[in-house]
Structure formats: structure tokens, C-alpha cells
Design a protein around this motif. Structure first.
Motif, PDB file in Angstrom:
ATOM      1  N   CYS A  61       0.776  -1.199   0.017  1.00 59.59           N
ATOM      2  CA  CYS A  61       0.039   0.066  -0.176  1.00 59.59           C
ATOM      3  C   CYS A  61       0.913   1.189  -0.063  1.00 59.59           C
ATOM      4  N   GLY A  62       0.269   2.307  -0.291  1.00 61.44           N
ATOM      5  CA  GLY A  62       0.905   3.635  -0.411  1.00 61.44           C
ATOM      6  C   GLY A  62       0.795   4.245   0.785  1.00 61.44           C
ATOM      7  N   VAL A  63       1.462   5.159   1.320  1.00 54.53           N
ATOM      8  CA  VAL A  63       1.607   6.205   2.513  1.00 54.53           C
ATOM      9  C   VAL A  63       1.968   7.439   2.268  1.00 54.53           C
ATOM     10  N   ASP A  64       1.117   8.338   2.756  1.00 53.38           N
ATOM     11  CA  ASP A  64       1.363   9.951   2.533  1.00 53.38           C
ATOM     12  C   ASP A  64       1.875  10.342   3.851  1.00 53.38           C
ATOM     13  N   PHE A  65       3.191  10.655   4.001  1.00 52.25           N
ATOM     14  CA  PHE A  65       3.498  11.276   5.432  1.00 52.25           C
ATOM     15  C   PHE A  65       3.565  12.504   5.490  1.00 52.25           C
ATOM     16  N   SER A  66       2.928  13.394   4.681  1.00 54.16           N
ATOM     17  CA  SER A  66       3.139  14.911   4.772  1.00 54.16           C
ATOM     18  C   SER A  66       2.629  15.408   5.976  1.00 54.16           C
ATOM     19  N   THR A  67       1.655  15.079   6.798  1.00 52.71           N
ATOM     20  CA  THR A  67       1.200  15.501   8.169  1.00 52.71           C
ATOM     21  C   THR A  67       1.670  14.652   9.095  1.00 52.71           C
ATOM     22  N   TYR A  68       2.425  13.621   8.949  1.00 52.22           N
ATOM     23  CA  TYR A  68       2.878  12.439   9.869  1.00 52.22           C
ATOM     24  C   TYR A  68       3.407  13.036  11.094  1.00 52.22           C
ATOM     25  N   GLY A  69       2.982  12.873  12.464  1.00 52.45           N
ATOM     26  CA  GLY A  69       3.432  13.462  13.508  1.00 52.45           C
ATOM     27  C   GLY A  69       3.012  14.924  13.864  1.00 52.45           C
ATOM     28  N   GLU A  70       1.978  15.018  13.322  1.00 49.99           N
ATOM     29  CA  GLU A  70       1.362  16.496  13.445  1.00 49.99           C
ATOM     30  C   GLU A  70       2.128  17.512  12.811  1.00 49.99           C
ATOM     31  N   ALA A  72       5.331  17.044  12.060  1.00 47.34           N
ATOM     32  CA  ALA A  72       6.941  17.208  12.502  1.00 47.34           C
ATOM     33  C   ALA A  72       7.686  16.125  11.471  1.00 47.34           C
ATOM     34  N   TRP A  73       7.142  15.423  10.776  1.00 51.74           N
ATOM     35  CA  TRP A  73       8.058  14.684   9.853  1.00 51.74           C
ATOM     36  C   TRP A  73       8.594  15.425   8.924  1.00 51.74           C
ATOM     37  N   ASP A  74      10.138  15.202   8.799  1.00 49.50           N
ATOM     38  CA  ASP A  74      10.833  15.938   7.890  1.00 49.50           C
ATOM     39  C   ASP A  74      11.480  15.070   6.709  1.00 49.50           C
ATOM     40  N   GLY A  75      10.993  13.637   6.498  1.00 51.82           N
ATOM     41  CA  GLY A  75      11.500  12.993   5.651  1.00 51.82           C
ATOM     42  C   GLY A  75      10.702  13.104   4.222  1.00 51.82           C
ATOM     43  N   GLN A  76      11.071  11.884   3.377  1.00 51.90           N
ATOM     44  CA  GLN A  76      10.259  11.954   2.138  1.00 51.90           C
ATOM     45  C   GLN A  76       8.811  11.858   2.255  1.00 51.90           C
ATOM     46  N   ARG A  77       7.971  12.310   1.447  1.00 48.16           N
ATOM     47  CA  ARG A  77       6.846  12.269   1.567  1.00 48.16           C
ATOM     48  C   ARG A  77       5.873  11.032   1.345  1.00 48.16           C
ATOM     49  N   PHE A  78       6.204  10.160   0.332  1.00 50.88           N
ATOM     50  CA  PHE A  78       5.460   9.146  -0.099  1.00 50.88           C
ATOM     51  C   PHE A  78       6.332   7.808  -0.071  1.00 50.88           C
ATOM     52  N   ALA A  79       5.614   6.808   0.713  1.00 49.47           N
ATOM     53  CA  ALA A  79       6.226   5.585   1.085  1.00 49.47           C
ATOM     54  C   ALA A  79       5.331   4.508   0.279  1.00 49.47           C
ATOM     55  N   VAL A  80       6.100   3.447   0.129  1.00 49.84           N
ATOM     56  CA  VAL A  80       5.185   2.130  -0.250  1.00 49.84           C
ATOM     57  C   VAL A  80       5.570   1.107   0.895  1.00 49.84           C
ATOM     58  N   VAL A  81       4.556   0.294   1.366  1.00 47.03           N
ATOM     59  CA  VAL A  81       4.654  -0.453   2.766  1.00 47.03           C
ATOM     60  C   VAL A  81       4.277  -1.776   2.084  1.00 47.03           C
ATOM     61  N   SER A  82       5.116  -2.898   2.093  1.00 45.27           N
ATOM     62  CA  SER A  82       4.821  -4.178   1.844  1.00 45.27           C
ATOM     63  C   SER A  82       4.865  -4.893   2.934  1.00 45.27           C
ATOM     64  N   LEU A  93       7.246  -9.961   7.711  1.00 46.14           N
ATOM     65  CA  LEU A  93       8.152  -9.020   7.624  1.00 46.14           C
ATOM     66  C   LEU A  93       7.273  -7.886   6.978  1.00 46.14           C
ATOM     67  N   ARG A  94       7.354  -6.680   7.528  1.00 45.63           N
ATOM     68  CA  ARG A  94       6.940  -5.190   6.814  1.00 45.63           C
ATOM     69  C   ARG A  94       8.148  -4.622   5.999  1.00 45.63           C
ATOM     70  N   VAL A  95       8.039  -4.111   5.033  1.00 42.91           N
ATOM     71  CA  VAL A  95       9.120  -3.589   4.238  1.00 42.91           C
ATOM     72  C   VAL A  95       8.575  -2.073   3.802  1.00 42.91           C
ATOM     73  N   ARG A  96       9.455  -1.245   4.199  1.00 42.38           N
ATOM     74  CA  ARG A  96       9.111   0.232   3.812  1.00 42.38           C
ATOM     75  C   ARG A  96      10.016   0.942   2.829  1.00 42.38           C
ATOM     76  N   VAL A  97       9.623   1.642   1.657  1.00 46.29           N
ATOM     77  CA  VAL A  97      10.636   2.191   1.019  1.00 46.29           C
ATOM     78  C   VAL A  97       9.883   3.554   0.619  1.00 46.29           C
ATOM     79  N   PHE A  98      10.768   4.756   0.642  1.00 40.52           N
ATOM     80  CA  PHE A  98      10.535   5.964   0.448  1.00 40.52           C
ATOM     81  C   PHE A  98      10.702   6.342  -1.061  1.00 40.52           C
ATOM     82  N   ALA A  99       9.776   6.926  -1.925  1.00 37.74           N
ATOM     83  CA  ALA A  99      10.064   7.480  -3.123  1.00 37.74           C
ATOM     84  C   ALA A  99      10.864   8.722  -2.935  1.00 37.74           C
ATOM     85  N   PRO A 100      11.880   8.675  -3.677  1.00 37.10           N
ATOM     86  CA  PRO A 100      13.058   9.927  -3.698  1.00 37.10           C
ATOM     87  C   PRO A 100      12.469  11.311  -4.132  1.00 37.10           C
ATOM     88  N   ASP A 101      11.530  11.477  -4.722  1.00 36.08           N
ATOM     89  CA  ASP A 101      11.010  12.647  -5.364  1.00 36.08           C
ATOM     90  C   ASP A 101       9.506  12.809  -4.911  1.00 36.08           C
TER      91      ASP A 101
END
Length: 198
Positions: A61-70, A72-82, A93-101
């Protein structure tokens, strides 16, 4: 004697080595974070390495971290979690990878590794706008083909951009800008004499 989780951690560290960005344990399950450049090769190792044998992709699934932690998140915005399952070893096992752009999130497709990723990646594209390089049929799966935007992004408006309705004069379904009529909602107040007094 090592526990099952200790054996899994050792197998992950031995087989993936420097590809591991982080490996954390929460609620009895490991979360592995890999770089986008190592994503495809790491997923192949997870499936093919004899000590791991994650032969089944349970979910992606996809995840949008743009408002994560109210915010406070300062990493990449979009991730895919498998979520992966090894039937041979009875491991998850959970695998997370962040899109670089953040403007154009692109990751490699894992459909060549697990065919089950096909519809999951289409869903992540449809709802989050994450593109999967190497996916041979990346098109919308849940929203309409004329849909504008990606509805699970945190910046997508709740009302959307367009609405569709049946036009009886044209005898077809048409799209038009969202029309929301402003209305005033006044709560009904019930007043009782001596409320709360004995």
C-alpha cells in the motif's frame, strides 16, 4: 537457543547487509526500511534467499507522510509499505521504501517478483499517485478513468475537484465542477426549566 525473531533478524542482517537502512521491532513484527535504489534487489533477496524465503506478498500500500506526527515529519513524503510472509519459516515482515521525489513519486515495480503486486500497485497509483517503473498495466483501479487527482493524498480536498451527474437533456453522465450550496446549520436547543437543579 535463539528465538524465532532473533533468527529472522540474523537472517535479514546476513542476507541484506548494507541494503538495510533501518530494522525495528514493534508488536512482534520487524519493519525493514530500504533505499529506493536498493528496493528491487532487496525484494528479490527476501524472496529467493534460502534463509528468508518470503514467497508471498500479502499486501502493498501507499502512504502519505506529509502530516505525519502533526507536521513534525521531515523525511520523504510518499512511501510504499509491503507485508511479506514466509510460509516455509512462518515469518512475517513489513518492508518500507520511500520515493525519492515528492513531486513525482516513482519506485520500481515488484510485479516481476510477486504477481500479486499488480493490483496493489495500481491501487497505490490510483489513490496516492505513486508511479511504478516496470509495471505493464498501471492505470486506475478504484476511481473513474476521468477522475482528477489522487484522493488519499493529504492535500486532496474533501469535496474533490469535479462531480458527476446524469444530465437528462444530454441523456448521459457529465462531469462538472463541484457545486456545494452553502447552508447554515443551527443546532436545536432544548431549554428546560431548572435543568440540573434538584
Amino acid at each position: 537457543m535463539t528465538t524465532k525473531l532473533e533468527a529472522l533478524e540474523a537472517a535479514l542482517r546476513n542476507s541484506l547487509g548494507d541494503h538495510i537502512q533501518s530494522l525495528s521491532l514493534a508488536l512482534g513484527e520487524f519493519t525493514l526500511v530500504v533505499k529506493s535504489s536498493d528496493y528491487l534487489s532487496s525484494m528479490r533477496v527476501l524472496r529467493d534467499h534460502v534463509d528468508l524465503r518470503f514467497e508471498e506478498l500479502i499486501d502493498l500500500c501507499g502512504v502519505d507522510f506529509s502530516t505525519y506526527g502533526e507536521g513534525a515529519w521531515d523525511g520523504q513524503r510518499f512511501a510504499v509499505v509491503s507485508h511479506l510472509l514466509s510460509i516455509a519459516h512462518n515469518w512475517r515482515l513489513r518492508v518500507r521504501v520511500f520515493a525519492p521525489d515528492d513531486e513525482m513519486p516513482v519506485l520500481n515495480s515488484v510485479t516481476e517478483i510477486w504477481r500479486a503486486a499488480n493490483w496493489y500497485e495500481r491501487e497505490a497509483f490510483d489513490l496516492y499517485g505513486i508511479l511504478f517503473d516496470g509495471h505493464n498495466d498501471l492505470r486506475r483501479i478504484l476511481t473513474d478513468y476521468g477522475f482528477i487527482g489522487h484522493p488519499f493524498r493529504k492535500d486532496f480536498p474533501i469535496s474533490g475537484y469535479v462531480e458527476m451527474r446524469y444530465d437528462s437533456e444530454q441523456k448521459r453522465v457529465i462531469y462538472q465542477p463541484v457545486t456545494i450550496e452553502p447552508r447554515e446549520i443551527t443546532p436545536r436547543v432544548i431549554r428546560e426549566e431548572h435543568y440540573g437543579m434538584k
